[in-house]
Design a protein around this motif. Structure first.
Motif, PDB file in Angstrom:
ATOM      1  N   THR A 121       0.836  -1.193   0.000  1.00 10.22           N
ATOM      2  CA  THR A 121       0.000   0.000   0.000  1.00 10.22           C
ATOM      3  C   THR A 121       0.875   1.249   0.000  1.00 10.22           C
ATOM      4  O   THR A 121       1.978   1.232   0.559  1.00 10.22           O
ATOM      5  CB  THR A 121      -0.939   0.040   1.223  1.00 10.22           C
ATOM      6  N   GLU A 122       0.371   2.308  -0.588  1.00  7.44           N
ATOM      7  CA  GLU A 122       1.098   3.575  -0.591  1.00  7.44           C
ATOM      8  C   GLU A 122       0.781   4.401   0.654  1.00  7.44           C
ATOM      9  O   GLU A 122       1.365   5.470   0.857  1.00  7.44           O
ATOM     10  CB  GLU A 122       0.758   4.376  -1.838  1.00  7.44           C
ATOM     11  N   ASN A 123      -0.117   3.915   1.496  1.00  9.84           N
ATOM     12  CA  ASN A 123      -0.539   4.653   2.680  1.00  9.84           C
ATOM     13  C   ASN A 123       0.528   4.572   3.774  1.00  9.84           C
ATOM     14  O   ASN A 123       0.721   3.534   4.408  1.00  9.84           O
ATOM     15  CB  ASN A 123      -1.877   4.107   3.196  1.00  9.84           C
ATOM     16  N   ILE A 124       1.216   5.686   3.992  1.00 16.09           N
ATOM     17  CA  ILE A 124       2.325   5.731   4.943  1.00 16.09           C
ATOM     18  C   ILE A 124       1.847   5.462   6.370  1.00 16.09           C
ATOM     19  O   ILE A 124       2.484   4.708   7.121  1.00 16.09           O
ATOM     20  CB  ILE A 124       3.023   7.101   4.867  1.00 16.09           C
ATOM     21  N   ALA A 125       0.732   6.074   6.751  1.00 10.61           N
ATOM     22  CA  ALA A 125       0.211   5.899   8.109  1.00 10.61           C
ATOM     23  C   ALA A 125      -0.154   4.445   8.373  1.00 10.61           C
ATOM     24  O   ALA A 125       0.085   3.922   9.469  1.00 10.61           O
ATOM     25  CB  ALA A 125      -1.002   6.798   8.323  1.00 10.61           C
ATOM     26  N   THR A 126      -0.709   3.780   7.365  1.00  7.46           N
ATOM     27  CA  THR A 126      -1.098   2.373   7.526  1.00  7.46           C
ATOM     28  C   THR A 126       0.118   1.491   7.767  1.00  7.46           C
ATOM     29  O   THR A 126       0.129   0.670   8.698  1.00  7.46           O
ATOM     30  CB  THR A 126      -1.859   1.883   6.282  1.00  7.46           C
ATOM     31  N   VAL A 127       1.144   1.648   6.945  1.00  8.46           N
ATOM     32  CA  VAL A 127       2.350   0.825   7.098  1.00  8.46           C
ATOM     33  C   VAL A 127       2.987   1.058   8.459  1.00  8.46           C
ATOM     34  O   VAL A 127       3.369   0.103   9.157  1.00  8.46           O
ATOM     35  CB  VAL A 127       3.359   1.136   5.972  1.00  8.46           C
ATOM     36  N   THR A 128       3.074   2.317   8.882  1.00  3.04           N
ATOM     37  CA  THR A 128       3.675   2.624  10.183  1.00  3.04           C
ATOM     38  C   THR A 128       2.882   1.993  11.311  1.00  3.04           C
ATOM     39  O   THR A 128       3.457   1.387  12.227  1.00  3.04           O
ATOM     40  CB  THR A 128       3.741   4.148  10.396  1.00  3.04           C
ATOM     41  N   ALA A 157       7.451   5.760   8.156  1.00  3.29           N
ATOM     42  CA  ALA A 157       7.591   4.993   6.914  1.00  3.29           C
ATOM     43  C   ALA A 157       7.815   5.967   5.772  1.00  3.29           C
ATOM     44  O   ALA A 157       7.372   7.118   5.821  1.00  3.29           O
ATOM     45  CB  ALA A 157       6.350   4.146   6.651  1.00  3.29           C
ATOM     46  N   LEU A 158       8.519   5.511   4.746  1.00  7.08           N
ATOM     47  CA  LEU A 158       8.809   6.347   3.576  1.00  7.08           C
ATOM     48  C   LEU A 158       7.662   6.265   2.577  1.00  7.08           C
ATOM     49  O   LEU A 158       6.903   5.284   2.552  1.00  7.08           O
ATOM     50  CB  LEU A 158      10.103   5.890   2.914  1.00  7.08           C
ATOM     51  N   ASP A 159       7.548   7.293   1.734  1.00  4.19           N
ATOM     52  CA  ASP A 159       6.516   7.270   0.703  1.00  4.19           C
ATOM     53  C   ASP A 159       6.807   6.147  -0.293  1.00  4.19           C
ATOM     54  O   ASP A 159       7.939   5.666  -0.422  1.00  4.19           O
ATOM     55  CB  ASP A 159       6.413   8.627  -0.015  1.00  4.19           C
ATOM     56  N   THR A 160       5.787   5.747  -1.009  1.00  3.04           N
ATOM     57  CA  THR A 160       5.879   4.588  -1.891  1.00  3.04           C
ATOM     58  C   THR A 160       6.977   4.735  -2.950  1.00  3.04           C
ATOM     59  O   THR A 160       7.272   5.833  -3.420  1.00  3.04           O
ATOM     60  CB  THR A 160       4.525   4.327  -2.578  1.00  3.04           C
ATOM     61  N   SER A 243       4.629   1.854   0.338  1.00  2.00           N
ATOM     62  CA  SER A 243       5.330   2.585   1.396  1.00  2.00           C
ATOM     63  C   SER A 243       6.141   1.581   2.204  1.00  2.00           C
ATOM     64  O   SER A 243       5.736   0.429   2.378  1.00  2.00           O
ATOM     65  CB  SER A 243       4.298   3.283   2.286  1.00  2.00           C
ATOM     66  N   GLN A 244       7.293   2.029   2.713  1.00  2.00           N
ATOM     67  CA  GLN A 244       8.191   1.113   3.415  1.00  2.00           C
ATOM     68  C   GLN A 244       8.538   1.642   4.810  1.00  2.00           C
ATOM     69  O   GLN A 244       8.904   2.809   4.964  1.00  2.00           O
ATOM     70  CB  GLN A 244       9.484   0.927   2.611  1.00  2.00           C
TER      71      GLN A 244
END
Length: 358
Positions: A121-128, A157-160, A243-244
């Motif tokens: 997912t590109e969602n930074i908040a979700t990955v974090t 997390a970094l942007d996608t 996102s990573q």
């Protein structure tokens, strides 16, 4: 009568001395050093410098000024180098800073799960948040911080990731025979596509492409903008590798435990807000710099959903290979991989591939 008056005067004087003496010692000064390998131009450091530290100070002042922090700032590798932050903070060279788990995979192997599960997912908040939840539910992940002498306060997390290249990419087939700078685990993202992975980092991307060492690079927008990659690789293909998770704000464990409980609470609260602010600011910054690159002449395109799915399906089971290696070392990587995929789905993401499956 005179003796009684004298005694009263002495009593008043002692009381006054006692009160003023107490007031003089009421405020406790705590001296802390915040340091990092990256300069404040990078958002993860900038937010510590411009939000975290001032916000801690403000909340302590609002609480009555019983505690005051005297800060020393040492950014840009002046005290601790990139990749050595966790050891430097644990050893007490600094008290607080940002540890990039991407650069310290040997100390935080499970925290790098997102890099082995691309197309999420590109969602930074979700990955974090998913990784944060895993650190609370998977003991080995949470203990990685304490085992290394650190207290985790908030993540980022970094942007996608996308591809910047000097040739157009419309399908996976366009990568065949091309050399692509793909640092670390992102080399796995082009394995099986016919492309040749070349090692590199933000400091080498520009010259790698300009000199012909590679024809493109896999990176994230905010990093590409800082490295001016679009000047030598004007074709920006929005692949959306996802996102990573990148790391978090931490504090020396011994130093943290010596803080008064009310000060510890402020640090934890500000750390949680740092995490939220970072996700929002990084998301906005990524969109902004893509627009700036396009305005500067870059050609931005979005890889079709069909080709993105085909790309994801083309890759070997890189996550399974990663997990098997860590499992052999006694780490619950299968649980971490399953937890990451489940967490993304629970948050409403639709990963192109479930990496927890063979």
């Amino acid at each position: 009568m005179k003796r009684r008056t004298t005694l009263l005067l002495w009593a008043a004087l002692l009381a006054w001395l006692g009160l003023t003496g107490h007031a003089a010692h009421a405020q406790q000064t705590i001296r802390l050093t915040a340091a990092g390998g990256h300069p404040p131009v990078f958002l993860w450091v900038k937010l510590i410098d411009e939000f975290f530290i001032p916000e801690v100070d403000r909340r302590l002042a609002d609480a009555g000024n019983a505690h005051r922090i005297e800060w020393t700032r040492a950014w840009g590798g002046t005290l601790i180098k990139i990749g050595a932050e966790s050891k430097g903070i644990a050893d007490g060279v600094a008290d607080l800073g940002f540890v990039g788990t991407l650069f310290e995979a040997s100390r935080f192997p499970l925290q790098n799960v997102s890099y082995y599960a691309p197309f999420g997912t590109e969602n930074i908040a979700t990955v974090t948040q998913v990784v944060n939840d895993m650190q609370n539910s998977i003991a080995a992940m949470g203990q990685a911080w304490t085992k290394n002498g650190l207290v985790y306060l908030g993540g980022a997390a970094l942007d996608t990731y996308h591809i910047w290249s000097n040739f157009p990419i419309r399908s996976v087939d366009d990568l065949k025979g091309k050399k692509i700078t793909a640092p670390g685990p992102s080399a796995n993202w082009i394995a099986g596509t016919g492309a040749i992975a070349v090692a590199g980092n933000l400091n080498t991307y520009y010259e790698d492409i300009k000199s012909g060492v590679s024809s493109g690079v896999i990176t994230f927008a905010t990093g590409a903008w800082g490295a001016k990659v679009h000047e030598v690789a004007p074709y920006i293909t929005q692949v959306n590798f996802g996102s990573q998770y990148a790391g978090g704000v931490v504090m020396n464990k011994r130093r943290f435990e010596r803080l008064p409980p009310e000060v510890q609470q402020v640090f934890r609260e500000v750390g949680a807000e740092y995490q939220q602010r970072f996700a929002a600011a990084q998301t906005q910054a990524a969109a902004s710099v893509l627009q700036k690159m396009e305005a500067a002449g870059a050609k931005v395109s979005v890889l079709s959903a069909e080709e993105r799915q085909r790309w994801a399906d083309t890759l070997s089971p890189v996550a399974q290979t990663w997990a098997a290696e860590l499992q052999s070392k006694g780490l619950p990587a299968n649980q971490a991989l399953q937890g990451f995929m489940d967490g993304l789905k629970k948050a409403g993401a639709q990963p192109a591939r479930d990496w927890s499956q063979q």
